[in-house]
Design a protein around this motif. Structure first.
Motif, PDB file in Angstrom:
ATOM      1  N   LYS A 400       3.414  14.008  54.637  1.00  0.00           N
ATOM      2  CA  LYS A 400       4.060  15.196  55.208  1.00  0.00           C
ATOM      3  C   LYS A 400       4.832  15.970  54.143  1.00  0.00           C
ATOM      4  O   LYS A 400       4.698  17.196  54.030  1.00  0.00           O
ATOM      5  N   HIS A 401       5.603  15.254  53.335  1.00  0.00           N
ATOM      6  CA  HIS A 401       6.443  15.926  52.340  1.00  0.00           C
ATOM      7  C   HIS A 401       5.653  16.344  51.101  1.00  0.00           C
ATOM      8  O   HIS A 401       5.923  17.400  50.525  1.00  0.00           O
ATOM      9  N   SER A 402       4.698  15.519  50.694  1.00  0.00           N
ATOM     10  CA  SER A 402       3.905  15.886  49.515  1.00  0.00           C
ATOM     11  C   SER A 402       3.042  17.111  49.799  1.00  0.00           C
ATOM     12  O   SER A 402       2.824  17.940  48.918  1.00  0.00           O
ATOM     13  N   LEU A 403       2.560  17.258  51.031  1.00  0.00           N
ATOM     14  CA  LEU A 403       1.764  18.434  51.381  1.00  0.00           C
ATOM     15  C   LEU A 403       2.602  19.702  51.292  1.00  0.00           C
ATOM     16  O   LEU A 403       2.150  20.719  50.744  1.00  0.00           O
ATOM     17  N   VAL A 404       3.830  19.652  51.804  1.00  0.00           N
ATOM     18  CA  VAL A 404       4.709  20.821  51.744  1.00  0.00           C
ATOM     19  C   VAL A 404       4.951  21.221  50.293  1.00  0.00           C
ATOM     20  O   VAL A 404       4.882  22.399  49.928  1.00  0.00           O
ATOM     21  N   TYR A 405       5.220  20.228  49.445  1.00  0.00           N
ATOM     22  CA  TYR A 405       5.459  20.518  48.024  1.00  0.00           C
ATOM     23  C   TYR A 405       4.223  21.127  47.381  1.00  0.00           C
ATOM     24  O   TYR A 405       4.299  22.158  46.690  1.00  0.00           O
ATOM     25  N   ASN A 406       3.070  20.506  47.591  1.00  0.00           N
ATOM     26  CA  ASN A 406       1.840  20.984  46.956  1.00  0.00           C
ATOM     27  C   ASN A 406       1.452  22.382  47.431  1.00  0.00           C
ATOM     28  O   ASN A 406       0.987  23.212  46.646  1.00  0.00           O
ATOM     29  N   GLN A 407       1.650  22.654  48.711  1.00  0.00           N
ATOM     30  CA  GLN A 407       1.350  23.989  49.240  1.00  0.00           C
ATOM     31  C   GLN A 407       2.266  25.037  48.617  1.00  0.00           C
ATOM     32  O   GLN A 407       1.859  26.193  48.441  1.00  0.00           O
TER      33      GLN A 407
END
Length: 471
Positions: A400-407
């Protein structure tokens, strides 16, 4: 005459393997990836998890079956518990600690590989294989290959003899530099103090010399290695610099060299992670803005049972300091789920910590007992099904958090080190300075090993994709 090596476990074992390669190749052996071709078969073991040791047993059983139809010598070294060493003596021809690596040529010679006058083995494979095991061990090696040999062994003794061996690197652009060996922390779940011994720091002048040599050769990614890198120098107070100063001198050389490269380090311990270390990283371009800082648990009571010697508030201070001084840094961590006695509340506190710290990557392990560690005498009382459930919950939290960062990187340009061909046909892959996996459309082999600039166009939980910016 050929050899085969199987490295298992962490980056330190991979680094150790590079020095084993140097010793074997210095004797005239050539590497092969085919076990059936090798006269020398070696494994660099990992006792940190039971799965690693299970792989060693599986491989030696196979190798010993091979001996029924052909002659070969087997050896094991690396990260091994004393109890495992005693068992391995009965299964392998040679068992030695990594600080004994300089003695490997003599071990092999005494075991029965007949050397010509010039000290090199025969280059005729068929003849050389027949030479193996034609004689037995002679003193002192026959006496060493007994269980009693390991009663008072110190795997960290005389490490300078090992470190002076120049590694035969597995990559032409990524390298490891060992700076320290062993650990004094004695976390209750961990066997490393028993497999690697007490903390011993390498000479800083040798570390810096190896770094300069690598940079001059064109290496782009260099990782400083140790079981507890940020305790570097504490065993030699008054004789050696500390870890912050070591990083400072690395950074100063980076500025002076005018070359582009990234320096990482692993693994640090929260108790020894000072603000000064983070401040130094912020001051120098070559010190990569990526920090791996293990939390293991987000619950204070659990951290006490693990003997981690820090609490959540102290860990939070480290993360806040990183965010303040290194705003672009990515943060990686290690977590154990299902450790002895872990309650639902303790696990929930770990999940909350993941939610708070928003890691870019977390290496989540389901607890398994390691003989020799303090906790091996405690009840492994969290059911496997519960461990798996908690593992998946934390994995989903990470995603959940890594996706937000990568986006959030979409539309930005990122520098990346190209490491090879991607599984997606027609693409090259690598990682950013923050060790985010990235790929772009190209088949230009000349780009491999170079740092290039890519504009990010899309993102998933664990990787990003982009377009190569014109060179």
């Amino acid at each position: 005459m050929k050899y085969f090596l199987l490295p298992l476990g962490c980056q330190m074992n991979r680094s150790d393997t590079e020095r084993v390669r140097t010793v074997l190749q210095g004797m005239g052996f050539k590497e092969t990836d085919k076990e059936e071709e090798a006269a020398i078969l070696g494994v660099i073991a990992c006792s940190v998890r039971q799965k690693g040791i299970d792989k060693v047993y599986s491989r030696i059983m196979k190798w010993n079956e091979m001996k029924a139809s052909r002659n070969c010598i087997t050896f094991v070294s690396g990260c091994i518990l004393p109890a495992d060493r005693e068992r391995f003596v009965k299964l392998f021809d040679l068992v030695f600690t990594m600080n004994e690596l300089p003695d490997l040529p003599d071990m092999i010679r005494h075991y029965g590989v007949v050397m010509p006058v010039n000290g090199q083995p025969s280059t005729d494979d068929e003849t050389a294989v027949k030479q193996i095991k034609q004689v037995h061990f002679t003193a002192p090696y026959i006496n060493n290959m007994t269980p009693k040999r390991f009663e008072n062994i110190n795997p960290s003794a005389n490490m300078d003899r090992f470190w002076v061996i120049e590694p035969d690197h597995l990559s032409e652009f990524e390298a490891f530099i060992p700076i320290q060996n062993g650990c004094n922390k004695f976390c209750t779940y961990c066997a490393v103090p028993y497999t690697r011994g007490r903390e011993v720091s390498r000479k800083s002048e040798d570390i810096l010399a190896e770094l300069r040599c690598l940079v001059e050769k064109g290496y782009k990614s260099i990782t400083l290695l140790g079981q507890n890198v940020n305790s570097y120098g504490l065993d030699k107070k008054g004789e050696e610099i500390n870890f912050a100063e070591l990083l400072r001198r690395v950074g100063q050389y980076g500025d002076e060299s005018g070359k582009e490269f990234w320096v990482y380090f692993t693994s640090p311990h929260p108790r020894d992670m000072s603000d000064e270390v983070i401040e130094v990283i912020s001051q120098y371009k070559c010190l990569a803005k990526q920090i791996h800082i293990p939390i293991q648990s987000g619950d204070d009571a659990m951290l006490q049972r693990m003997n981690r010697k820090h609490n959540l508030e102290a860990y939070r201070h480290i993360i806040q300091t990183i965010r303040r001084l290194l705003p672009t840094a990515t943060i990686f961590t290690d977590i154990i789920v299902g450790f002895t006695g872990e309650t639902e509340e303790e696990f929930e506190n770990t999940r909350k910590a993941m939610e708070e710290f928003k890691y870019n990557m977390a290496y989540i392990a389901q607890y398994s007992v390691r003989p020799g560690a303090v906790a091996s005498t405690w009840a492994d009382d969290v059911p496997k099904s519960k461990k798996r459930e908690r593992y998946h919950i934390l994995t989903n939290e990470l995603m959940k958090h890594s996706l937000v960062y990568n986006q959030g990187l979409i539309g930005q340009t990122q520098k990346m080190l190209v490491s090879g061909y991607d599984r997606k046909n027609g693409y090259l892959t690598g990682h950013t300075e923050g060790k985010i996996v990235i790929r772009f459309k190209s088949t230009d082999k000349k780009l491999i090993g170079r740092i290039v600039t890519v504009k990010v166009t899309s993102a998933t939980e664990l990787s990003i994709e982009g377009e190569l910016v014109e060179l």
